[in-house]
Design a protein around this motif. Structure first.
Motif, PDB file in Angstrom:
ATOM      1  N   GLY A  47      34.310   9.250  43.715  1.00 54.72           N
ATOM      2  CA  GLY A  47      33.696   8.121  43.025  1.00 54.72           C
ATOM      3  C   GLY A  47      32.305   7.727  43.463  1.00 54.72           C
ATOM      4  N   PHE A  48      31.970   7.903  44.734  1.00 49.98           N
ATOM      5  CA  PHE A  48      30.635   7.516  45.203  1.00 49.98           C
ATOM      6  C   PHE A  48      29.531   8.381  44.599  1.00 49.98           C
ATOM      7  CE2 PHE A  48      33.044   5.758  48.961  1.00 49.98           C
ATOM      8  CZ  PHE A  48      32.727   4.432  48.724  1.00 49.98           C
ATOM      9  N   ASN A  49      29.917   9.495  43.957  1.00 44.87           N
ATOM     10  CA  ASN A  49      28.910  10.361  43.330  1.00 44.87           C
ATOM     11  C   ASN A  49      28.186   9.662  42.182  1.00 44.87           C
ATOM     12  OD1 ASN A  49      28.993  12.950  44.744  1.00 44.87           O
ATOM     13  ND2 ASN A  49      31.112  13.056  44.022  1.00 44.87           N
ATOM     14  N   TYR A  50      28.743   8.576  41.665  1.00 42.73           N
ATOM     15  CA  TYR A  50      28.032   7.809  40.644  1.00 42.73           C
ATOM     16  C   TYR A  50      26.749   7.202  41.215  1.00 42.73           C
ATOM     17  CZ  TYR A  50      31.682   8.031  37.079  1.00 42.73           C
ATOM     18  OH  TYR A  50      32.558   8.471  36.115  1.00 42.73           O
ATOM     19  N   ASN A  51      26.668   7.117  42.530  1.00 37.45           N
ATOM     20  CA  ASN A  51      25.513   6.488  43.177  1.00 37.45           C
ATOM     21  C   ASN A  51      24.513   7.504  43.732  1.00 37.45           C
ATOM     22  OD1 ASN A  51      26.791   3.957  42.790  1.00 37.45           O
ATOM     23  ND2 ASN A  51      27.961   4.232  44.665  1.00 37.45           N
ATOM     24  N   ARG A  52      24.761   8.800  43.518  1.00 38.29           N
ATOM     25  CA  ARG A  52      23.853   9.809  44.060  1.00 38.29           C
ATOM     26  C   ARG A  52      22.544   9.829  43.263  1.00 38.29           C
ATOM     27  NH1 ARG A  52      26.315  15.746  43.247  1.00 38.29           N
ATOM     28  NH2 ARG A  52      24.473  16.187  44.521  1.00 38.29           N
ATOM     29  N   LEU A  53      21.582  10.620  43.718  1.00 41.62           N
ATOM     30  CA  LEU A  53      20.326  10.765  42.998  1.00 41.62           C
ATOM     31  C   LEU A  53      20.589  11.269  41.583  1.00 41.62           C
ATOM     32  CD1 LEU A  53      17.951  12.441  45.621  1.00 41.62           C
ATOM     33  CD2 LEU A  53      17.740  10.133  44.701  1.00 41.62           C
ATOM     34  N   SER A  54      19.849  10.767  40.620  1.00 37.81           N
ATOM     35  CA  SER A  54      19.995  11.253  39.256  1.00 37.81           C
ATOM     36  C   SER A  54      19.473  12.684  39.172  1.00 37.81           C
ATOM     37  CB  SER A  54      19.246  10.348  38.279  1.00 37.81           C
ATOM     38  OG  SER A  54      17.874  10.271  38.629  1.00 37.81           O
ATOM     39  N   PHE A  55      20.019  13.446  38.235  1.00 33.31           N
ATOM     40  CA  PHE A  55      19.693  14.871  38.187  1.00 33.31           C
ATOM     41  C   PHE A  55      18.235  15.128  37.819  1.00 33.31           C
ATOM     42  CE2 PHE A  55      19.704  19.226  36.528  1.00 33.31           C
ATOM     43  CZ  PHE A  55      20.291  19.874  37.604  1.00 33.31           C
ATOM     44  N   ASP A  56      17.607  14.220  37.079  1.00 32.18           N
ATOM     45  CA  ASP A  56      16.186  14.412  36.761  1.00 32.18           C
ATOM     46  C   ASP A  56      15.335  14.432  38.024  1.00 32.18           C
ATOM     47  OD1 ASP A  56      17.103  11.517  36.349  1.00 32.18           O
ATOM     48  OD2 ASP A  56      14.958  11.247  36.674  1.00 32.18           O
ATOM     49  N   LYS A  57      15.697  13.631  39.020  1.00 32.12           N
ATOM     50  CA  LYS A  57      14.965  13.642  40.291  1.00 32.12           C
ATOM     51  C   LYS A  57      15.256  14.915  41.068  1.00 32.12           C
ATOM     52  CE  LYS A  57      14.555   8.633  40.866  1.00 32.12           C
ATOM     53  NZ  LYS A  57      15.014   8.276  39.529  1.00 32.12           N
ATOM     54  N   ILE A  58      16.489  15.374  41.046  1.00 35.88           N
ATOM     55  CA  ILE A  58      16.855  16.616  41.720  1.00 35.88           C
ATOM     56  C   ILE A  58      16.140  17.799  41.081  1.00 35.88           C
ATOM     57  CG2 ILE A  58      18.781  18.236  42.122  1.00 35.88           C
ATOM     58  CD1 ILE A  58      20.599  15.757  42.388  1.00 35.88           C
ATOM     59  N   ALA A  59      16.055  17.793  39.748  1.00 27.18           N
ATOM     60  CA  ALA A  59      15.461  18.915  39.014  1.00 27.18           C
ATOM     61  C   ALA A  59      13.944  18.794  38.869  1.00 27.18           C
ATOM     62  CB  ALA A  59      16.100  19.018  37.634  1.00 27.18           C
ATOM     63  N   GLY A  60      13.386  17.664  39.288  1.00 26.27           N
ATOM     64  CA  GLY A  60      11.937  17.482  39.164  1.00 26.27           C
ATOM     65  C   GLY A  60      11.502  17.267  37.720  1.00 26.27           C
ATOM     66  N   LEU A  61      12.345  16.619  36.927  1.00 30.21           N
ATOM     67  CA  LEU A  61      12.031  16.341  35.531  1.00 30.21           C
ATOM     68  C   LEU A  61      11.612  14.880  35.380  1.00 30.21           C
ATOM     69  CD1 LEU A  61      15.047  18.169  33.832  1.00 30.21           C
ATOM     70  CD2 LEU A  61      12.679  18.973  33.919  1.00 30.21           C
ATOM     71  N   LYS A  62      10.632  14.639  34.528  1.00 28.72           N
ATOM     72  CA  LYS A  62      10.120  13.280  34.348  1.00 28.72           C
ATOM     73  C   LYS A  62      10.697  12.671  33.075  1.00 28.72           C
ATOM     74  CE  LYS A  62       5.866  10.546  34.200  1.00 28.72           C
ATOM     75  NZ  LYS A  62       4.377  10.582  34.157  1.00 28.72           N
ATOM     76  N   ILE A  63      11.563  11.681  33.250  1.00 27.20           N
ATOM     77  CA  ILE A  63      12.132  10.962  32.109  1.00 27.20           C
ATOM     78  C   ILE A  63      11.139   9.887  31.674  1.00 27.20           C
ATOM     79  CG2 ILE A  63      14.013   9.500  31.294  1.00 27.20           C
ATOM     80  CD1 ILE A  63      14.945  12.298  31.831  1.00 27.20           C
ATOM     81  N   GLN A  64      10.764   9.913  30.400  1.00 25.39           N
ATOM     82  CA  GLN A  64       9.834   8.913  29.890  1.00 25.39           C
ATOM     83  C   GLN A  64      10.111   8.670  28.416  1.00 25.39           C
ATOM     84  OE1 GLN A  64       6.370  11.449  30.769  1.00 25.39           O
ATOM     85  NE2 GLN A  64       5.907  11.446  28.562  1.00 25.39           N
ATOM     86  N   LYS A  65       9.523   7.633  27.868  1.00 22.24           N
ATOM     87  CA  LYS A  65       9.688   7.351  26.446  1.00 22.24           C
ATOM     88  C   LYS A  65       9.064   8.492  25.656  1.00 22.24           C
ATOM     89  CE  LYS A  65       8.934   3.890  22.866  1.00 22.24           C
ATOM     90  NZ  LYS A  65       8.355   2.561  22.523  1.00 22.24           N
TER      91      LYS A  65
END
Length: 356
Positions: A110-128
């Motif tokens: 359950g604590f995996n819900y609090n891990r780093l988001s995959f975009d940060k792990i993959a080096g992807l930039k989430i934006q509008k």
């Protein structure tokens, strides 16, 4: 008697501590990533998965039924106690039962819900993203799906089919993870294979295609769904098995595992499932563009999508609505909320990859 009460009180208190600890960890994803998701929990997940992987059937499926029956028996006992006395004691037993399930859920996964988001792990930039970017992404996925569709097998009805069905699909699912784990070591590790769900046909009434059970470390797949969904679902549940709890991130990881898979059926599954998600987002944004792009579907892609629509139409009803509400509340309770500028996290990740 006092020792039993002390033990029960300790379990309930520990559950409250876990709740508090979980809220604290929400603001420290780096700690969760380093000391939980990629260390002790990764080892726990692999050990559990290895043990249950020895069995050719889903241990989780039997465990779920056992836990449900146990809860029903406890509730029946509670009703009896109301009439005969001992109500508070039995109510305490129910609270302890639920506390133990919660504690195990959090410690095992359950604590995996609090891990780093995959975009940060993959080096992807989430934006509008603009509607034009979404349009171009959909157009690209249509071309890829059309190209792959002519290279996969189909049945006498002209619908995509995999010879051997799930028996052939599930053992091959690991190949995609073997490819992408070189780039993303967070997805590496030795885990048991995805398992078929015995009551898959009944599960269709809930609209659920697969489920990961932390108590056994198994990736469980609904094998009654159309073949191209079985490939993707197996990869999706394997993403959960590797510690990525958020649904939309598991979808994107499944897309990566499928599109990097050496076999064409998995590649097509990843492309068409990404297409479905992206086109749904476009339909909610610009129906004119949506209709314009659907005209570009190849005949094979159209047949597959029509078959998929007709398949799920058979199972629509109250059970599916209840299951969706339960699942949505579960996801919301674990913080799965997207911003108003989002097309949905999977599509946002696809757009970030497309731009990159």
């Amino acid at each position: 008697m006092k020792n039993k009460l002390r033990i029960k009180g300790t379990m309930i208190a520990f559950a409250f501590i876990i709740v508090l600890f979980n809220h604290i960890l929400k603001i420290h994803p780096q700690i969760v990533e380093k000391y939980y998701s990629n260390s002790i929990n990764k080892l726990t997940r692999q050990v559990l998965s290895f043990i249950t992987g020895i069995f050719p059937f889903s241990v989780a499926e039997f465990l779920v039924f056992f836990l449900i029956i146990l809860l029903i028996l406890i509730l029946i006992t509670l009703i009896i106690k109301i009439r005969r006395g001992g109500f508070l004691e039995q109510l305490l037993n129910i609270i302890v039962y639920l506390s133990v399930l919660y504690i195990l859920f959090m410690l095992l996964w359950g604590f995996n819900y609090n891990r780093l988001s995959f975009d940060k792990i993959a080096g992807l930039k989430i934006q509008k993203s603009s509607e034009k970017e979404l349009y171009n992404l959909c157009d690209s996925l249509i071309k890829r799906s059309n190209t792959l569709r002519v290279r996969v097998k189909e049945n006498s009805q002209g619908v995509m089919e995999i010879s051997g069905g799930y028996v052939d699909i599930l053992p091959r699912a690991i190949k995609g993870y073997e490819k992408i784990s070189a780039k993303y070591p967070q997805l590496s590790g030795k885990y048991g294979p995805p398992k078929p769900i015995l009551l898959s046909e009944k599960m269709c009434y809930t609209g659920i295609t697969g489920i990961y059970i932390p108590y056994t470390g198994e990736a469980n797949v609904n094998i009654s769904v159309p073949d191209f969904e079985v490939d993707f679902t197996a990869a999706h549940e394997m993403a959960h098995q590797r510690g990525f709890a958020r649904e939309e991130e598991a979808n994107y990881i499944a897309y990566l595992a499928c599109t990097n898979h050496p076999d064409l059926d998995f590649q097509y599954s990843g492309a068409i499932m990404a297409l479905i998600n992206s086109m749904n987002a476009l339909a909610n944004t610009n129906m004119t563009d949506y209709k314009q792009l659907t005209a570009k579907y190849s005949a094979g892609v159209k047949r597959d999508l029509e078959y998929d629509y007709n398949f799920w139409s058979k199972y629509e009803g109250k059970v599916q609505k209840v299951a969706n509400n339960v699942n949505n509340n579960y996801l919301k309770s674990n913080g799965e909320k997207e911003g108003v500028e989002s097309y949905g996290k999977m599509v946002d990740l696809l757009l970030a990859e497309y731009r990159k």
